[in-house]
Design a protein around this motif. Structure first.
Motif, short mmCIF file in Angstrom:
data_model
loop_
_atom_site.label_atom_id
_atom_site.label_comp_id
_atom_site.label_asym_id
_atom_site.label_seq_id
_atom_site.Cartn_x
_atom_site.Cartn_y
_atom_site.Cartn_z
N GLN A 161 6.03 0.85 1.08
CA GLN A 161 6.37 -0.21 2.03
C GLN A 161 5.28 -1.28 2.08
O GLN A 161 5.57 -2.48 2.17
CB GLN A 161 6.60 0.39 3.42
CG GLN A 161 7.13 -0.63 4.43
CD GLN A 161 7.20 -0.07 5.84
OE1 GLN A 161 6.52 0.91 6.17
NE2 GLN A 161 8.03 -0.68 6.69
N SER A 162 4.03 -0.86 1.98
CA SER A 162 2.94 -1.83 1.99
C SER A 162 3.01 -2.77 0.79
O SER A 162 2.70 -3.96 0.89
CB SER A 162 1.59 -1.10 2.01
OG SER A 162 1.28 -0.54 0.74
N MET A 163 3.45 -2.23 -0.37
CA MET A 163 3.57 -3.07 -1.56
C MET A 163 4.66 -4.13 -1.37
O MET A 163 4.54 -5.26 -1.83
CB MET A 163 3.90 -2.20 -2.78
CG MET A 163 2.80 -1.23 -3.17
SD MET A 163 1.23 -2.03 -3.65
CE MET A 163 0.32 -1.98 -2.10
N MET A 164 5.72 -3.78 -0.66
CA MET A 164 6.77 -4.76 -0.39
C MET A 164 6.31 -5.79 0.65
O MET A 164 6.66 -6.97 0.57
CB MET A 164 8.03 -4.05 0.10
CG MET A 164 8.71 -3.18 -0.96
SD MET A 164 9.12 -4.06 -2.49
CE MET A 164 7.70 -3.68 -3.52
N ALA A 165 5.51 -5.34 1.61
CA ALA A 165 4.94 -6.29 2.58
C ALA A 165 4.08 -7.32 1.86
O ALA A 165 4.11 -8.52 2.18
CB ALA A 165 4.14 -5.54 3.64
N GLU A 166 3.33 -6.87 0.86
CA GLU A 166 2.49 -7.79 0.08
C GLU A 166 3.35 -8.80 -0.67
O GLU A 166 3.03 -10.00 -0.73
CB GLU A 166 1.62 -6.98 -0.88
CG GLU A 166 0.58 -7.79 -1.62
CD GLU A 166 1.04 -8.23 -2.99
OE1 GLU A 166 0.45 -9.20 -3.52
OE2 GLU A 166 1.99 -7.63 -3.52
#
Length: 611
Positions: A468-473
């Motif tokens: 999920q953090s990678m998509m937030a980035e």
């Protein structure tokens, strides 16, 4: 067995069986069945052969002491039984009694009392190997490693020289699940260094020192011991196996392996293990080099071609991958048919699935190579040939990926969503597959939302939060990405991808560069030499203005894994250093392998480099 012991166990057996014997003698006897022989009168029976009489040393007080101890144990009073039996064991020095007392204490979960009994046993019979071993095992069980060394020294002294190495070799096994491996290493190191000074135990002592240090995370010490063992015992393979285990943590260990392969290039088992270790370390280019050698030396071994084909795919070399995989399929298909009755029966019953699974694996990888070449029709035809169980996630994902690349993303998602989920791990795997498909098709928000729902159901799942953090980035939410990565690190302190992603994100935004460097250094402490983390370190060095160090690190990363994003970073550093021609060659090579890579295309566009 001593007479005392025989009488002791006779007494216990008599107590247990007396009730049953009384019941048998008082119960009416059933009538004889058909064909049964008539009872023989007692006075007509032949006399039994007389056994030799062995007089016991047991006296009346000891007899009653043992009787009381067993009765107390049977009556649910193990503490009383322990005291009574331990006193009897001390008075007689009988090993069987000591063994019984230790057993009573362990059954009562009284570890300290078991140690007291084992110590008394060792003191009463100083030459007893079993007493020493029992005491050592108890100390390991109770996590008291500091008390093992003196007992082990005593045990080694009474053990024949040719058996001492075996005793030392068993030490790591005693502490496989110990929660404090550092304390174990510190407690046993002086003893093992003493053993390493003796010729008959030097090799084993060095290897045990290396193993304990490795388990404790002291990789530098483990490597020192491994090097010493390899130097003094060049014909032994164990140091090389340890070097392979240390490779992800200490890249210097690789020198031991390469030197051995240079001296003995025919050591195929070592080369195979080395190639696999390189692949696990995310160094596909180096791993492919080793498997190319293996295919040349043993071209008829199918597994070598399969490994090479997989690695060529990882390197974005679809033509080379297809050639290797076609050779693999030919070898698998040329295996002789079953000849023995057992082989034919297994095939008829559907039990011999080895060749079938091998062909399926090859077809799946060939389909991936065709997809990589853009030949979607060939890829779908290969997938259609695979006779796999319904719901196979790997095959479903490849079909979904094909649909996505042909503009049919909705159909691909429906294909994945139709997969059955019987367990939580099946549902998790499906979510990750869906999010990856959305990511491949640049549907960042949809992937973020999907992962957000999964995290809401599993808030402690560090891997889902990381994704999920990678998509937030990708959505430009830097602060949210940072908060999510901090959560991952909190849940899983050794999640080196999280440290790397956070450090790289800061470096890419040219913010808090010292902190970024510290985060990436932390990631490298868990995975030294991992190409993507080395790439991140090279990028932060570039941001800090250290072009020479940045180029060195990025060349190292690109040499191990020629990934387009690493190529983009290396090319930009070379461009900044005034070597535009070399940068263009690297950009062109990476573009041929992956023309859709976003980081590469963005870098080339910013530098105004034509594809």
């Amino acid at each position: 067995m001593p007479a005392l012991v025989r009488h002791h166990w006779w007494l216990c057996a008599a107590l247990a069986l007396s009730g049953a014997a009384h019941a048998q003698t008082s119960a009416p006897q059933p009538p004889a069945g058909p064909g049964a022989s008539a009872p023989v009168a007692a006075d007509a029976a032949e006399p039994a052969a007389s056994a030799p009489v062995v007089n016991s040393d047991i006296d009346a007080p000891l007899f009653y002491q043992l009787l009381i101890g067993e009765l107390e144990l049977q009556g649910g009073q193990p503490g009383v039984a322990y005291q009574v039996m331990l006193d009897a064991a001390r008075r007689t020095g009988d090993e069987e009694l000591f063994r019984r007392v230790v057993q009573i204490a362990l059954q009562a979960r009284a570890g300290d009392q078991a140690v007291i009994a084992a110590r008394a046993w060792r003191d009463a019979v100083p030459t007893s190997l079993e007493a020493h071993r029992t005491l050592i095992q108890l100390f390991a069980l109770l996590n008291r490693p500091a008390e093992i060394a003196p007992v082990m020294r005593s045990l080694l002294a009474i053990t024949p020289p040719d058996a001492r190495a075996g005793l030392l070799a068993g030490l790591p096994g005693l502490f496989q699940r110990n929660p404090e491996p550092v304390r174990v290493q510190e407690a046993l190191e002086p003893l093992l260094r003493e053993a390493a000074a003796r010729p008959e135990t030097r090799f084993v002592a060095l290897m045990v020192l290396a193993r304990l240090a490795q388990v404790a995370g002291n990789y530098e010490s483990a490597l020192i011991q491994t090097r010493a063992a390899a130097k003094d015992f060049p014909d032994r393979d164990e140091p090389l196996a340890m070097a392979l285990e240390l490779l992800p943590h200490r890249p210097e260990a690789e020198a031991l392996i390469t030197a051995e392969l240079q001296a003995h290039p025919d050591k195929q088992s070592l080369r195979i293990a080395y190639g696999r270790a390189l692949a696990r370390a995310q160094r596909p280019a180096d791993a492919a080099r080793e498997f190319r050698i293996l295919t040349q030396e043993s071209p008829d071994i199918a597994g070598h071609w399969l490994a090479l084909g997989s690695l060529e795919l990882d390197l974005q070399h679809p033509d080379a991958a297809e050639a290797a995989l076609q050779r693999y399929m030919a070898l698998v298909g040329s295996r002789p048919p079953p000849t023995t009755l057992a082989e034919r029966a297994a095939e008829a019953a559907g039990l011999n699935q080895g060749d079938k699974e091998a062909r399926q694996q090859g077809q799946l990888l060939l389909a991936q190579a065709a997809e990589m070449r853009g030949d979607f029709k060939a890829a779908e035809a290969l997938l259609a040939q695979i006779d796999a169980a319904p719901g196979n996630l790997d095959i479903a994902y490849r079909r979904a990926s094909l649909l996505g690349r042909q503009g049919k993303l909705d159909q691909g998602l429906k294909l994945l969503q139709a997969l059955p989920v019987e367990r939580d791990q099946d549902r998790r795997a499906r979510v990750l597959a869906e999010s990856q498909l959305l990511r491949e098709n640049r549907q960042w928000q949809a992937a973020y939302d999907l992962l957000g729902k999964a995290v809401a159901q599993s808030p402690e799942d560090a891997d889902l939060i990381y994704e999920q953090s990678m998509m937030a980035e990708k959505l430009g939410r830097a602060q949210e990405m940072e908060a999510l990565l901090q959560k991952v690190i909190e849940l899983k302190p050794q999640h080196y991808h999280a440290y790397n992603a956070l450090g790289y994100s800061l470096a890419d935004r040219n913010e808090r560069l010292v902190e970024a460097r510290d985060l990436i250094s932390k990631a490298l402490s868990f995975a030294p030499g991992e190409p993507f983390i080395v790439d991140s370190m090279g990028w932060v060095e570039f941001r800090l203005g250290r072009l020479g160090e940045a180029e060195r690190l990025l060349r190292q990363a690109y040499g191990s894994r020629p990934d387009p994003e690493i190529a983009a970073h290396l090319g930009e550093v070379l461009w900044a250093a005034g070597r535009q021609d070399e940068a263009r060659r690297i950009f062109a090579d990476a573009s041929r392998r992956d023309p859709r890579n976003e980081a590469l295309q963005a870098t080339m566009q910013r530098l105004q480099v034509r594809p």
